[in-house]
Design an enzyme around this catalytic site. Sequence first.
Site, PDB file in Angstrom:
ATOM      1  CB  CYS A  21      -0.934   0.004   1.209  1.00  0.00           C
ATOM      2  SG  CYS A  21      -2.061  -1.399   1.236  1.00  0.00           S
TER       3      CYS A  21
ATOM      4  CB  CYS B  83     -12.468  -2.557   6.524  1.00  0.00           C
ATOM      5  SG  CYS B  83     -12.606  -3.538   8.036  1.00  0.00           S
ATOM      6  CB  SER B  84      -9.604   1.086   3.217  1.00  0.00           C
ATOM      7  OG  SER B  84      -8.690   0.012   3.285  1.00  0.00           O
TER       8      SER B  84
ATOM      9  CB  ILE C 239     -12.211  -3.587  -3.347  1.00  0.00           C
ATOM     10  CG1 ILE C 239     -11.686  -4.683  -2.403  1.00  0.00           C
ATOM     11  CG2 ILE C 239     -11.786  -3.852  -4.782  1.00  0.00           C
ATOM     12  CD1 ILE C 239     -12.279  -6.038  -2.659  1.00  0.00           C
TER      13      ILE C 239
ATOM     14  CG  HIS D 159      -6.553   1.628   0.117  1.00  0.00           C
ATOM     15  ND1 HIS D 159      -5.392   2.256  -0.305  1.00  0.00           N
ATOM     16  CD2 HIS D 159      -6.146   0.542   0.864  1.00  0.00           C
ATOM     17  CE1 HIS D 159      -4.354   1.607   0.169  1.00  0.00           C
ATOM     18  NE2 HIS D 159      -4.777   0.563   0.872  1.00  0.00           N
TER      19      HIS D 159
END
Length: 379
Positions: free
Chosen positions: A82, A206-207, A209, A326
Amino acid sequence: MTRVAVTGIGMTPFGKSNDSLKALLLKASRQAIIDAGRPKIDAIIVGNFMGGPLEQQEILGSILVSELGFGNIPSMKTEGACASGGIAFRQAYQLLKAEEYKTVLVVGGEKMTHIHTNHVITAINYAMDNSTMESKTGLTFPGYFGVVANRYMYQYGATKAHLAMVARKNRHYALHNPLSQFNTKITLEEIMNARMITDPLGLFDCSPITDGAAAVVIEGNTKNGVEVIASGQASGTPIMQEVNDLTRIPATYEAATQAYEQASIEPKDVDVVELHDCFSMTEIIAIEELGFFEKGTGFEAIEKQLTEHGGNIPVNTSGGLLSKGHPIGATGIAQIVQIISQLRGEACNQVERARIGLAQNLGGTGAYSLVHLFKKEGA
């Protein structure tokens, strides 16, 4: 010393896109080049993590050189999970400081939504040490940061509500960002009651997809643009059992220490921050490691709204990874795009009189961390 500055920025909308990875990278690149006044580009550096496994496409630098009509200029791709985009930017910055080049295009991108979620998660897990039993027994990134969150809550007294406050803040900022993945309001109650991913992290902790790309043009020996005043980078263990303190990410602390020393500033001098909130818990840890709040008090700062407009330091005014989205290879560059926009005075959720901005990009469970500092022209 050579002055290095960001002179152009570009970014696609984040979310689900029908464009290919190549098309996304080209769109962001062309925007940044035009924004910079169409300078002669001497090199291209691409940040990308999963072009091979998800798009069956590597050699992204060469492809962009060809598609943009830049002849035979050098190019490369950097990979750091990331942190791929942040590493790409740092490589360009160092080459410009060394006066190897005068102008470099840095672009990051990822195409993720066209593949089944299980395949995406498998590819994301390439950012773990897959030779260890941790990986073989099924540890994932939500699982890791769920453990981190539980340990932090036990040790310092934070609650799931504090995690939800991070997600709510970042969603609020994303509502005013036309490029963000999510633009619908959400309440604290909805966040806390959302589907559990891994206790205590729910869906909104949570980030997502995401597809997208972001680009910057950086130049050396120029009086224009927003100056890059520091670049720090550090590494950490990718193995949970080797972590001394699960409530810390030492690589972020080390990278920040490097950056502050290079720029001869302190955390209190920073006016606006984009940091790596891949999970709501990581934002709380990051604001501590970056020196904005004492260890074990980040959750209290969130509760007191000290990381919002009117507080001590506005954090993730773009919406952050949690709500802006993200697309892994793009994230480190997208953070920089938002900081540059803030220092230009043209950002969504503009921070009044912002002079110095910080961008922090994380890779893996803390395997890589980068911190970049920027200063407004004339500041």
